[in-house]
Structures are given as structure tokens and as C-alpha cells.
Design a protein around this motif. Sequence first.
Motif, PDB file in Angstrom:
ATOM      1  N   GLU A   1     -58.558 -49.379  19.264  1.00 34.57           N
ATOM      2  CA  GLU A   1     -57.325 -49.230  20.067  1.00 34.57           C
ATOM      3  C   GLU A   1     -56.353 -50.352  19.503  1.00 34.57           C
ATOM      4  OE1 GLU A   1     -57.484 -50.631  24.066  1.00 34.57           O
ATOM      5  OE2 GLU A   1     -59.467 -51.277  23.564  1.00 34.57           O
ATOM      6  N   TYR A   2     -56.701 -51.394  18.736  1.00 32.48           N
ATOM      7  CA  TYR A   2     -55.743 -52.355  18.527  1.00 32.48           C
ATOM      8  C   TYR A   2     -55.167 -51.959  17.006  1.00 32.48           C
ATOM      9  CZ  TYR A   2     -57.301 -55.145  22.173  1.00 32.48           C
ATOM     10  OH  TYR A   2     -57.592 -55.780  23.455  1.00 32.48           O
ATOM     11  N   ILE A   3     -55.489 -50.754  16.391  1.00 32.02           N
ATOM     12  CA  ILE A   3     -55.056 -50.452  15.086  1.00 32.02           C
ATOM     13  C   ILE A   3     -54.271 -49.338  14.907  1.00 32.02           C
ATOM     14  CG2 ILE A   3     -55.921 -49.823  12.766  1.00 32.02           C
ATOM     15  CD1 ILE A   3     -58.876 -51.223  13.598  1.00 32.02           C
ATOM     16  N   LEU A   4     -53.193 -49.250  14.347  1.00 33.05           N
ATOM     17  CA  LEU A   4     -52.450 -48.092  14.206  1.00 33.05           C
ATOM     18  C   LEU A   4     -52.283 -47.749  12.270  1.00 33.05           C
ATOM     19  CD1 LEU A   4     -49.989 -46.179  15.113  1.00 33.05           C
ATOM     20  CD2 LEU A   4     -48.225 -47.784  14.822  1.00 33.05           C
ATOM     21  N   ASP A   5     -52.508 -46.466  12.279  1.00 33.15           N
ATOM     22  CA  ASP A   5     -52.675 -46.121  11.031  1.00 33.15           C
ATOM     23  C   ASP A   5     -51.750 -44.872  10.750  1.00 33.15           C
ATOM     24  OD1 ASP A   5     -53.350 -45.362   8.405  1.00 33.15           O
ATOM     25  OD2 ASP A   5     -55.310 -45.146   8.814  1.00 33.15           O
ATOM     26  N   LYS A   6     -50.628 -45.180  10.046  1.00 30.78           N
ATOM     27  CA  LYS A   6     -49.617 -44.074   9.676  1.00 30.78           C
ATOM     28  C   LYS A   6     -49.840 -43.572   8.225  1.00 30.78           C
ATOM     29  CE  LYS A   6     -46.175 -46.224  12.780  1.00 30.78           C
ATOM     30  NZ  LYS A   6     -44.693 -46.916  12.842  1.00 30.78           N
ATOM     31  N   GLY A   7     -50.555 -44.279   7.565  1.00 28.51           N
ATOM     32  CA  GLY A   7     -50.933 -44.014   5.980  1.00 28.51           C
ATOM     33  C   GLY A   7     -51.874 -43.168   5.853  1.00 28.51           C
ATOM     34  N   THR A   8     -52.350 -43.154   4.516  1.00 27.84           N
ATOM     35  CA  THR A   8     -53.198 -42.145   3.980  1.00 27.84           C
ATOM     36  C   THR A   8     -54.518 -42.679   3.486  1.00 27.84           C
ATOM     37  OG1 THR A   8     -51.346 -40.753   3.162  1.00 27.84           O
ATOM     38  CG2 THR A   8     -53.325 -40.132   2.309  1.00 27.84           C
ATOM     39  N   GLN A   9     -55.887 -42.195   3.985  1.00 31.85           N
ATOM     40  CA  GLN A   9     -57.040 -42.627   3.637  1.00 31.85           C
ATOM     41  C   GLN A   9     -57.343 -44.271   3.670  1.00 31.85           C
ATOM     42  OE1 GLN A   9     -56.718 -40.837  -0.436  1.00 31.85           O
ATOM     43  NE2 GLN A   9     -58.240 -39.328   0.019  1.00 31.85           N
ATOM     44  N   ASN A  10     -56.675 -44.848   4.735  1.00 31.78           N
ATOM     45  CA  ASN A  10     -57.062 -45.927   5.074  1.00 31.78           C
ATOM     46  C   ASN A  10     -58.351 -46.106   5.835  1.00 31.78           C
ATOM     47  OD1 ASN A  10     -54.653 -47.421   3.935  1.00 31.78           O
ATOM     48  ND2 ASN A  10     -53.660 -46.283   5.500  1.00 31.78           N
ATOM     49  N   TYR A  11     -59.174 -47.222   5.642  1.00 25.88           N
ATOM     50  CA  TYR A  11     -60.519 -47.381   6.370  1.00 25.88           C
ATOM     51  C   TYR A  11     -60.464 -48.569   6.991  1.00 25.88           C
ATOM     52  CZ  TYR A  11     -65.209 -48.270   7.177  1.00 25.88           C
ATOM     53  OH  TYR A  11     -66.440 -48.562   7.813  1.00 25.88           O
ATOM     54  N   TYR A  12     -60.775 -48.658   8.338  1.00 23.24           N
ATOM     55  CA  TYR A  12     -61.001 -49.745   9.031  1.00 23.24           C
ATOM     56  C   TYR A  12     -62.464 -49.667   9.749  1.00 23.24           C
ATOM     57  CZ  TYR A  12     -58.773 -46.667  12.266  1.00 23.24           C
ATOM     58  OH  TYR A  12     -58.213 -45.719  13.041  1.00 23.24           O
ATOM     59  N   SER A  13     -63.161 -50.990   9.949  1.00 21.19           N
ATOM     60  CA  SER A  13     -64.261 -50.555  10.708  1.00 21.19           C
ATOM     61  C   SER A  13     -64.005 -51.256  12.288  1.00 21.19           C
ATOM     62  CB  SER A  13     -65.433 -51.943  10.126  1.00 21.19           C
ATOM     63  OG  SER A  13     -65.125 -53.206  10.238  1.00 21.19           O
ATOM     64  N   SER A  14     -65.029 -50.912  13.131  1.00 27.35           N
ATOM     65  CA  SER A  14     -64.650 -51.567  14.522  1.00 27.35           C
ATOM     66  C   SER A  14     -65.929 -51.492  15.094  1.00 27.35           C
ATOM     67  CB  SER A  14     -63.744 -50.500  15.153  1.00 27.35           C
ATOM     68  OG  SER A  14     -64.353 -49.320  15.336  1.00 27.35           O
ATOM     69  N   PRO A  15     -66.118 -52.184  16.366  1.00 30.35           N
ATOM     70  CA  PRO A  15     -67.423 -52.284  16.918  1.00 30.35           C
ATOM     71  C   PRO A  15     -67.922 -50.802  17.356  1.00 30.35           C
ATOM     72  CG  PRO A  15     -66.284 -53.931  17.922  1.00 30.35           C
ATOM     73  CD  PRO A  15     -65.203 -53.083  16.731  1.00 30.35           C
ATOM     74  N   GLU A  16     -67.048 -49.918  17.704  1.00 29.51           N
ATOM     75  CA  GLU A  16     -67.428 -48.464  17.984  1.00 29.51           C
ATOM     76  C   GLU A  16     -68.040 -47.699  16.674  1.00 29.51           C
ATOM     77  OE1 GLU A  16     -63.122 -48.832  19.596  1.00 29.51           O
ATOM     78  OE2 GLU A  16     -64.594 -49.980  18.132  1.00 29.51           O
ATOM     79  N   ASN A  17     -67.449 -47.973  15.582  1.00 32.47           N
ATOM     80  CA  ASN A  17     -67.850 -47.402  14.223  1.00 32.47           C
ATOM     81  C   ASN A  17     -69.514 -47.962  14.008  1.00 32.47           C
ATOM     82  OD1 ASN A  17     -65.573 -46.221  14.102  1.00 32.47           O
ATOM     83  ND2 ASN A  17     -64.736 -47.463  12.422  1.00 32.47           N
ATOM     84  N   LYS A  18     -69.597 -49.326  14.152  1.00 34.70           N
ATOM     85  CA  LYS A  18     -70.812 -49.879  13.763  1.00 34.70           C
ATOM     86  C   LYS A  18     -71.963 -49.376  14.641  1.00 34.70           C
ATOM     87  CE  LYS A  18     -68.771 -54.016  11.885  1.00 34.70           C
ATOM     88  NZ  LYS A  18     -68.670 -55.452  12.118  1.00 34.70           N
ATOM     89  N   ALA A  19     -71.346 -48.888  16.129  1.00 39.11           N
ATOM     90  CA  ALA A  19     -72.414 -48.644  17.104  1.00 39.11           C
ATOM     91  C   ALA A  19     -72.923 -47.200  16.883  1.00 39.11           C
ATOM     92  CB  ALA A  19     -71.895 -48.802  18.452  1.00 39.11           C
TER      93      ALA A  19
END
Length: 329
Positions: A309-327
Motif C-alpha cells: 500500500e506504500y508503493i505506487l507503480d505508474k510504469g511498466t514491468q516493475n517488480y517489488y517485494s512485500s510481506p504480502e507477496n512473501k506470505a
Amino acid sequence: MKRKKYMIVIWVAILLLVLFWFYNKNRGSVTKMDHSQAENVYVEDFGANGEDSKDDSRAIQKAINFSKKSNIGKVKLVGNKNYIIQKGIVIEEGVELEFGQNTRLMVEGNFRVIEVEKNASISNGIIEIVDKDFDSDVIYLDGKQRFWSWERTQIQNVTIINSSNSHRGIGLHLYAAELDDYICFVNFTNINIAGFHTGVKLEAEKPQSNRSKNFINGNRFINLTLDDLVRGIDIDSAVGPPNESSGNIFSGLQIQISPSTEKVLTVNGSDNRFEGMIWDVQLLKRGNEIIEFGKESARNDFYSNLEAEYILDKGTQNYYSSPENKANQ
């Protein structure tokens, strides 16, 4: 008899004067010989003090200029001293500026503090901004120098502080704007930046000519600590040519949030990678998007402890990890 004693005194005095003159003359030539054979240049030899309230800028620049001219290469500022800087200095090509661990540059005024030319370097020490009017760059690299892999340009073990509480200025600024400007494969290691508006800025401006290009690519930022900044890392370029910032790696980031923080990371560029920890997000409102991948971003990777929820992605094919993704893995 008295006259004879008087003449002896006169001749002794003359002899002492001659000896004193020769001593000073030879002393000067020995100093020059020592410099030619020395491995280091000390700023005190050029008038810097570090223990008074006088401006040491000119003396430090003289030491740097002499170091380059004489091919000695290393300029030292040693001890727990506070050197006052009221004018910017340029570390010329081939020169290393080495501080003691607790040696400080105290910056008074508003100007670019240190410009680093290619194959130059800074190691150790503290650069402290004490003037609330400061709103410039502390360490600056210009793409006109054309930094590349075979040079030894590096910044390491440096603490950069704005203690004036103004939250103005940029700690570390890499800039490219004109035809064939580039900054590539420079290492920035173990750097602490605190109290500025922007901690690290990579800026590749669109060149005026359509045939020209510039880029800031392939640089390594290792073990950076960013604390109490309005903006932590700001990458400002296009997604690709003619002005790009790509392939830069930020590893071992430690980022401390403060009430002044607006953005931790803003990226317009491609294939950059970020890895680290972000502390005390609870100081911000939930959903405050402190990580932003802009419209000119693509294929960037971001690995942290931050929730999505703290990440805003307006671009293309960017990747970010988060505790939710890991879970969910």
C-alpha cells in the motif's frame, strides 16, 4: 682591547645572520624535495588550520592543485579538526581527498561544496552543513567528465549531514545533460546522508539535440544509510535513450523515516535495482505512497520490508517485494 671585543661581537652576529639565512634557504629547498618524494600532501602546509574560525577553502584547494601538479595524488585532512569551508572546492583528476575518521568540513554559505572529477576520490570524514541558507549539492559529479569503468573514481566511508534543520540541499548529485555526457561504473560505499531535502539524486536531462544522448548507468551504491530526508533517492530520466538512468544498483540500504519524509524512492528510469530496510513507517499515514515508479520507469526491482500500500507503480514491468507477496509464496 675593547675595540677588539666589539669587532668579535659584530663578526659573530654577522656569522649568525648568515647561518640563519642559509638555514631558511635550505629549509625551503628541503621542503620542496620532501614534497617531490612524499606520498601525501597535508593541507596545513598550505595555510589550513582546522582549529580556528577562518575559512580553509582556499588552502584546501591549493593543496589539491599542488597534489595534481606534483603527481603525489593524495591530500590529507587529519585529526579531530573542524575545517571551515565558505567556498566550493574541486577534487581534480587523479587526486584523493582523505579525511581522518572524525575530521569535519563545516560548510558555511550556499554553494556546491565538492565537485569530483573523474579518477578522483573522497574517503572518510564528515561533511556538515551548518547554514540554514544552504540549498545546493554537497558532493557533485558531472557527466561532462565521462566517468567510465577503467577509472578509479570512488566515494567511500563519508558522512554527509545537514544539521541546520532546514531540510534543504542534495547530499549526493549525479548529473548529465549534454551530448555524450555519462557517469558509469562509479562505486559509492558506506555513505550516511541525513537532514537534506534529497539524499541521492541521479539526473539525466533530455539533450537539446535529437542526435545526442547522455546516461547515468551501472553505478553501485553499497551500504547507504539515509535518515530524516524529504526525499531519499530520486532518479530522474527517461525510460531509455536519449537520456537514461539504468542498471544502477542500490544494495544494503538502511532508510530511516521521519515526519519530514515525503518520498523514500522516486524512479523514472529502467532496470535499476534496490534492496534494503525501511524503518518506522508508522510515523506516516497508512497508504502514503512513499515509493513511486513514474511513467518513465520500466523493469526496476525493489526489495524491502514495505507493504504494497506504500508503493505506487505508474510504469511498466516493475517488480517489488512485500510481506504480502512473501506470505503468498
